[in-house]
Scaffold this motif. Structure first.
Motif, PDB file in Angstrom:
ATOM      1  N   LYS A   1       5.061  78.776   2.112  1.00  0.00           N
ATOM      2  CA  LYS A   1       4.339  79.231   2.467  1.00  0.00           C
ATOM      3  C   LYS A   1       4.459  80.210   1.616  1.00  0.00           C
ATOM      4  O   LYS A   1       3.532  81.751   1.936  1.00  0.00           O
ATOM      5  N   ALA A   2       5.924  80.900   0.916  1.00  0.00           N
ATOM      6  CA  ALA A   2       6.157  82.246   0.509  1.00  0.00           C
ATOM      7  C   ALA A   2       5.334  82.503  -0.529  1.00  0.00           C
ATOM      8  O   ALA A   2       4.976  83.495  -1.033  1.00  0.00           O
ATOM      9  N   CYS A   3       5.169  80.971  -1.541  1.00  0.00           N
ATOM     10  CA  CYS A   3       4.235  81.293  -2.663  1.00  0.00           C
ATOM     11  C   CYS A   3       2.526  82.016  -2.257  1.00  0.00           C
ATOM     12  O   CYS A   3       2.428  82.263  -2.734  1.00  0.00           O
ATOM     13  N   GLU A   4       2.472  81.666  -1.491  1.00  0.00           N
ATOM     14  CA  GLU A   4       1.086  81.113  -0.704  1.00  0.00           C
ATOM     15  C   GLU A   4       0.785  82.858   0.053  1.00  0.00           C
ATOM     16  O   GLU A   4       0.121  83.485  -0.566  1.00  0.00           O
ATOM     17  N   LYS A   5       2.559  83.124   0.617  1.00  0.00           N
ATOM     18  CA  LYS A   5       2.366  84.759   0.630  1.00  0.00           C
ATOM     19  C   LYS A   5       2.320  85.719   0.181  1.00  0.00           C
ATOM     20  O   LYS A   5       1.679  86.688  -0.138  1.00  0.00           O
ATOM     21  N   LEU A   6       2.913  85.729  -2.241  1.00  0.00           N
ATOM     22  CA  LEU A   6       2.967  85.591  -2.246  1.00  0.00           C
ATOM     23  C   LEU A   6       1.747  86.202  -3.696  1.00  0.00           C
ATOM     24  O   LEU A   6       0.933  86.822  -4.010  1.00  0.00           O
ATOM     25  N   GLY A   7       0.975  85.217  -2.705  1.00  0.00           N
ATOM     26  CA  GLY A   7      -0.351  84.975  -3.305  1.00  0.00           C
ATOM     27  C   GLY A   7      -0.324  83.803  -5.390  1.00  0.00           C
ATOM     28  O   GLY A   7      -1.838  84.076  -5.170  1.00  0.00           O
TER      29      GLY A   7
END
Ligand code: BES
Ligand code: MN
Ligand code: ZN
Length: 486
Positions: free
Chosen positions: A215-221
Motif C-alpha cells: 500500500k505504501a509503495c502504491e502511494k509513492l507511485g
C-alpha cells in the motif's frame, strides 16, 4: 571468535603457548631471526623436499621437537602483501580447523611488516575458512573449535594490527550476515525475512528502520517495483534503514540492494537448469545489510541510508506480461519486454526514492545480469559509474578490502538499445553488452546525485561443489563507506 594481537619476537616463538601455530613464510630462505627449533623444522622440511618455498605450499607438523605448540603449520606466501598473507593464512588454517585446536596463533616466520591490511586479511581468511551453513542442514559438520586467534606482531606494528583486527572483525560479521541471509532458501529468506533482519539490526545498533508494504509503495507511485511483485503471493517489502553517525545536515551515503528473494524470470520464465541459484538473487540486499552491520559496529562519523526493494519474481495469472507498460516513481514509463530483466525494474524506483535523502553518493548493488558473468567471470564485480572520482574510490576500496571490481564503460551510445515505441524506454536492449545496457537503464533514474552501480552477478555466490554465498561485496562497500568520512 575472538581476534587479538600479541606482541612476540620471532626468536621466542618456540616457547609460545597456543594450540596451533600458523607461520607464514615469504622469500627464498629461512629467516635468521626464527627460533632455532622452528628454523630447524622448517629447514628440514625444505631439505627433505616435503615443502618448497612456493606460494600455496604448506606443511603440518605434529608435536615438533623443542616447540611448545603441539601443532605447527608453515604456509608459503608469494609476497609480503596482505593478499598473499590472506591466502597463506587460509591455507594454514585449513590444516588445523578440524583438529580441535581452540587457540590459534598466526604470524610471519620472518620479520615482514604486518599492517592493518594484513590483520584485516587474516581475520577474513579465518572466518572464510571456518564458516559453515547449518540453518537448514543441522547435520552439517560442526563449526570449527577455533575460538581465539592471536596475531603475532612486533610492538611498533601493534596499533595498526589492532585497528585492522577491529575492522576485519566488523567486516567479517557483515560478510557472515550476508552469507547467512543469501544461503537461506527462498522459502525461508522471503522479503519479510529480510525486513526482520533489518529490524533486528536496528534494535541491536539503535538504527532507524522503516518497512513499507504494498500500500505504501502504491502511494509513492512505485509502479515499476509493484509490477514485478504483482505475480507473487509473497508480500513485498521496501526496507529503509539508517545509521546516523554525523550531523543531520551532512548528506548521507546511500546504498541500494537488489532484494529479489527468488527469480523465476516471471512470464519470461528461466530454463530449469540451476534455477535454484536464483535464491541468491537477493545477494545485493544481503550485502547492503552486511555493510550496514559492519558500519554500525565501527561507528564512523557519517550518515548511511540503506534501501532494499524486495519481492519475488514469479509467473502467475496476476504476473506482469511482456509488452506491459508501467509507470515508474520517476514518472518515466517502461515497456517490459522481458519480465526476467526485473532487477532494474525494482531498483529504478528505489533509486528515485533515494532522492529524498539528498545523497552525497548512491551506490546500488545487484546480481543484475548474466552478461556481467560472461564479461568478467567470477572474480571481479562489474563497476559502472560516469564519475571518475567515485570510480577511483571504489577501486581503492576494492583493493583495500581484497574484494576486486573492474570498471566497465557507460557511454551514451549504449543507451540506444533501450528505445521503445510504446514507452519512455524498454527494460532490455540487445544481447550484446547486456551488463552495460542494464546499467544505462539505471542511469536514467540517477540524474540528481553522484552514482555508481555494482553488478555482482558473478561474485555474490559460488556454483558447483562449493555452492554458496560469498558475502561479497561487503568488504568493498564497507571500505568505500568508511572512506567517505569527511
Ligand atoms: N538475476 C538475473 C541475473 C543473473 C543471471 C545473475 C544468471 C546470475 C546468473 C537477472 O534478473 C536476469 O535474469 N537478467 C537477465 C536479463 C536479460 C533478460 C536482459 C539475464 O541476465 O539473462
Ligand atoms: Mn531475472
Ligand atoms: Zn534477477
Amino acid at each position: 571468535m575472538d581476534f587479538r594481537h600479541q606482541i612476540s619476537a620471532p626468536d621466542s616463538l618456540a616457547g609460545l603457548s597456543c594450540d596451533a601455530l600458523v607461520l607464514v613464510v615469504t622469500g627464498a630462505a629461512v629467516a635468521p631471526t626464527l627460533a632455532a627449533p622452528l628454523a630447524a623444522a622448517l629447514s628440514d622440511a625444505l631439505a627433505q623436499g616435503d615443502l618448497t618455498l612456493k606460494a600455496g605450499k604448506s606443511i603440518y607438523l605434529h608435536r615438533p621437537v623443542g616447540i611448545r605448540a603441539p601443532r605447527v603449520v608453515f604456509a608459503m606466501a608469494g609476497a609480503a602483501t596482505a593478499k598473499a598473507f590472506k591466502a597463506a593464512v587460509a591455507n594454514g588454517i585449513g590444516h588445523v580447523k578440524d583438529l580441535g585446536a581452540k587457540h590459534v596463533a598466526v604470524g610471519y616466520a620472518g620479520t615482514e611488516l604486518l599492517t592493518d591490511a594484513h590483520a584485516e586479511a587474516a581475520v577474513a581468511a579465518v572466518r572464510e575458512a571456518t564458516y559453515v551453513y547449518r540453518h537448514t542442514k543441522p547435520s552439517a559438520p560442526a563449526a570449527s573449535t577455533i575460538s581465539k586467534v592471536t596475531l603475532l606482531c612486533s610492538k611498533p606494528e601493534a596499533k595498526a594490527v589492532q585497528q585492522g583486527l577491529a575492522r576485519g572483525h566488523a567486516i567479517g560479521a557483515g560478510v557472515t550476515l550476508a552469507r547467512e541471509c543469501a544461503n537461506r532458501p527462498g522459502n525461508h529468506c522471503t522479503p519479510s525475512y529480510l525486513a526482520e533482519q533489518a529490524k533486528k539490526l536496528g534494535k541491536e545498533y539503535a538504527l532507524k528502520v522503516e518497512v513499507l508494504d504494498r500500500k505504501a509503495c502504491e502511494k509513492l507511485g512505485m509502479g515499476s517495483f509493484l509490477s514485478v511483485a504483482q505475480g507473487s503471493e509473497e508480500p513485498l517489502r521496501f526496507i529503509v534503514a539508517r545509521y546516523d553517525g554525523a550531523a543531520k545536515s551532512q548528506a548521507p551515503v546511500v546504498l541500494v540492494g537488489k532484494g529479489i528473494t527468488f527469480d523465476t524470470g516471471g512470464i519470461s520464465l528461466k530454463p530449469g537448469a540451476e534455477m535454484d541459484e536464483m535464491k541468491f538473487d537477493m545477494g545485493g540486499a544481503a550485502s547492503v545489510l552486511g555493510t550496514l552491520r559492519a558500519v554500525a559496529e565501527l561507528k564512523p562519523r557519517l550518515n548511511l541510508v540503506c534501501i532494499i526493494p524486495s519481492c519475488e519474481n514469479m509467473p502467475s495469472g496476476n504476473a506482469v506480461k511482456p509488452g506491459d507498460v508501467v509507470k515508474s516513481m520517476s514518472g518515466q514509463t517502461i515497456e517490459i519486454l522481458n519480465t526476467d530483466a526485473e532487477g532494474r525494474l525494482i531498483l529504478c524506483d528505489a533509486l528515485t526514492y533515494a532522492e529524498r535523502f539528498k545523497p552525497a553518493v548512491v551506490v546500488d548493488v545487484a546480481t543484475l545480469t548474466g552478461a556481467c558473468v560472461v564479461a568478467l567471470g567470477n572474480h571481479h564485480s562489474g563497476l559502472f559509474t560516469a564519475d571518475d572520482k567515485i570510480a577511483a574510490q571504489m577501486l581503492a576500496a576494492s583493493q583495500a578490502g581484497l574484494d576486486p571490481c573492474w570498471r566497465m564503460p557507460l557511454d551514451e551510445e549504449y543507451d540506444e538499445g533501450l528505445k521503445s515505441n510504446f514507452a519512455d524506454m524498454a527494460n532490455i536492449g540487445g544481447r550484446a553488452g547486456g551488463a552495460i545496457t542494464a546499467a544505462m537503464f539505471l542511469r536514467r533514474f540517477t540524474g540528481k546525485y553522484p552514482w555508481a552501480h555494482l553488478d555482482v552477478a558473478g561474485t555474490a555466490w559460488k556454483s558447483g561443489a562449493a555452492k554458496g554465498s560469498t558475502g561479497r561485496p561487503v568488504p568493498l562497500l564497507t571500505h568505500f563507506v568508511l572512506a567517505q568520512v569527511g
